[in-house]
Design a protein around this motif. Structure first.
Motif, PDB file in Angstrom:
ATOM      1  N   PRO A 112      23.215  21.886 -23.342  1.00 18.59           N
ATOM      2  CA  PRO A 112      23.933  22.548 -24.449  1.00 18.59           C
ATOM      3  C   PRO A 112      23.308  23.897 -24.792  1.00 18.59           C
ATOM      4  O   PRO A 112      22.149  24.174 -24.466  1.00 18.59           O
ATOM      5  CB  PRO A 112      23.793  21.552 -25.608  1.00 18.59           C
ATOM      6  N   PHE A 113      24.079  24.709 -25.489  1.00 19.20           N
ATOM      7  CA  PHE A 113      23.643  26.065 -25.806  1.00 19.20           C
ATOM      8  C   PHE A 113      22.326  26.075 -26.571  1.00 19.20           C
ATOM      9  O   PHE A 113      21.400  26.814 -26.223  1.00 19.20           O
ATOM     10  CB  PHE A 113      24.726  26.789 -26.612  1.00 19.20           C
ATOM     11  N   LEU A 114      22.202  25.282 -27.628  1.00 23.79           N
ATOM     12  CA  LEU A 114      21.003  25.309 -28.463  1.00 23.79           C
ATOM     13  C   LEU A 114      19.772  24.866 -27.678  1.00 23.79           C
ATOM     14  O   LEU A 114      18.669  25.382 -27.897  1.00 23.79           O
ATOM     15  CB  LEU A 114      21.201  24.413 -29.693  1.00 23.79           C
ATOM     16  N   VAL A 115      19.943  23.929 -26.770  1.00 24.47           N
ATOM     17  CA  VAL A 115      18.815  23.486 -25.943  1.00 24.47           C
ATOM     18  C   VAL A 115      18.358  24.620 -25.028  1.00 24.47           C
ATOM     19  O   VAL A 115      17.156  24.892 -24.891  1.00 24.47           O
ATOM     20  CB  VAL A 115      19.209  22.247 -25.118  1.00 24.47           C
ATOM     21  N   GLN A 116      19.308  25.298 -24.404  1.00 22.05           N
ATOM     22  CA  GLN A 116      18.969  26.429 -23.529  1.00 22.05           C
ATOM     23  C   GLN A 116      18.294  27.552 -24.311  1.00 22.05           C
ATOM     24  O   GLN A 116      17.303  28.141 -23.861  1.00 22.05           O
ATOM     25  CB  GLN A 116      20.225  26.958 -22.836  1.00 22.05           C
ATOM     26  N   TYR A 117      18.845  27.851 -25.490  1.00 21.17           N
ATOM     27  CA  TYR A 117      18.288  28.948 -26.287  1.00 21.17           C
ATOM     28  C   TYR A 117      16.886  28.612 -26.774  1.00 21.17           C
ATOM     29  O   TYR A 117      15.995  29.464 -26.745  1.00 21.17           O
ATOM     30  CB  TYR A 117      19.196  29.255 -27.471  1.00 21.17           C
ATOM     31  N   TRP A 118      16.668  27.373 -27.216  1.00 25.04           N
ATOM     32  CA  TRP A 118      15.341  26.978 -27.690  1.00 25.04           C
ATOM     33  C   TRP A 118      14.318  27.045 -26.563  1.00 25.04           C
ATOM     34  O   TRP A 118      13.174  27.473 -26.766  1.00 25.04           O
ATOM     35  CB  TRP A 118      15.401  25.581 -28.282  1.00 25.04           C
ATOM     36  N   ARG A 119      14.715  26.630 -25.370  1.00 24.05           N
ATOM     37  CA  ARG A 119      13.813  26.690 -24.230  1.00 24.05           C
ATOM     38  C   ARG A 119      13.464  28.135 -23.900  1.00 24.05           C
ATOM     39  O   ARG A 119      12.301  28.458 -23.609  1.00 24.05           O
ATOM     40  CB  ARG A 119      14.461  26.009 -23.025  1.00 24.05           C
TER      41      ARG A 119
END
Length: 306
Positions: free
Chosen positions: A60-67
């Motif tokens: 998901p977007f938030l997971v990618q962005y947090w990483r």
């Protein structure tokens, strides 16, 4: 001063955070698929899916962005999808060329723009004023590639004074710097003219004239330091623009800067490089404006940093 700098640094960090989030989101919703660029047209669906999982693009977007943000805090800009190299290494290799071109362009536009603006203000309402403002309007309106190709044809092909393209010597720097300087000088000349005209109408200028001070001293000691204040803020913005927004000029002259790197990454949908160049440009704008605010009180002591 320390509290002001600390507050500005916190604000700058929040701005950069917002820039990173918006840019990452726009690249996330982009119709183009970077995995297809990596896998090639003949790749099977299973191969594409495997690459997507390896890169974490199936999250998901938030997971990618947090990483990405977690790596960014540690100084990790990620790894290029296609060039298989660290983005920080790629940007560091191109950064000296961009900094050199930025310095040359700002020097050219300041020399041309401030000179034109001051002369136009001193000759306000005359044919000289009108001619200079028309020239500045033409400079602002002219496309970068047209000016660049024209300078190349005249000074490199016909006269042979400068090399057609490349990087490495002062001669290679002149034409691309002049191209950007001519385009930017139009903004500076109009801003300088307006600021100088306003300053010359102030009471302290009339008082200086009544005291019999020489015209040159009035201009250099009293008028110019106050008229140049709006220009300082424009220089801060130009730093960021020249860091990442000179793709056309770098392409025309074969200049190996980060603008050309960004253009190549956009064509290939190489998201880590696009993010890296965007953040470096945003940092340049933020730092440029901060330096402009810190330098202003030294030019005009009446302005205090609060």
């Amino acid at each position: 001063m320390a509290a002001y700098i600390l507050r500005r640094l916190v604000q700058s960090a929040l701005i950069l955070l917002g820039v990173s989030f918006i840019t990452f989101f726009l690249l996330y919703v982009l119709p183009a698929d970077p995995v297809r660029q990596i896998a090639g047209r003949s790749a099977t669906a299973q191969t594409v899916e495997n690459i997507r999982q390896q890169l974490g693009l199936d999250q998901p977007f938030l997971v990618q962005y947090w990483r990405y943000l977690s790596g960014l805090v540690q100084g990790d800009f990620g790894r290029s999808y296609l060039q298989k190299s660290e983005v920080s290494v790629l940007i560091a290799a191109r950064l000296p060329a961009s900094l050199l071109l930025m310095a040359g362009a700002i020097f050219c536009e300041l020399v041309l723009g401030l000179t034109m603006g001051i002369i136009a203000a001193l000759r306000r309402g005359t044919a000289v004023d009108q001619s200079l403002m028309i020239a500045s309007f033409v400079g602002v309106s002219a496309p970068q590639f047209v000016v660049g190709l024209l300078l190349l044809y005249v000074f490199a092909v016909q006269l042979g004074w400068f090399p057609i393209g490349g990087y490495g010597t002062l001669a290679h720097l002149v034409l691309p710097s002049a191209t950007l300087g001519i385009l930017g000088a139009g903004w500076y000349s109009r801003m300088m003219r307006s600021s100088m005209v306003e300053v010359l109408r102030q009471d302290y200028i009339r008082t200086a004239r009544a005291k019999g001070l020489a015209r040159r001293r009035i201009l250099l000691r009293h008028a110019l330091p106050n008229a140049i204040l709006p220009i300082i803020a424009m220089i801060g913005i130009d730093i960021g623009i020249f860091m990442g927004g000179i793709v056309v000029v770098e392409s025309v002259f074969g200049w190996p800067g980060i603008g050309q790197l960004a253009w190549q990454a956009i064509q290939r949908v190489d998201i880590p490089i696009i993010m890296g160049v965007t953040l470096v440009s945003a940092c340049a704008i933020v730092l440029g404006n901060l330096l402009a605010d810190l330098v202003t009180p030294f030019i005009d002591p009446r302005i205090k940093v609060r």
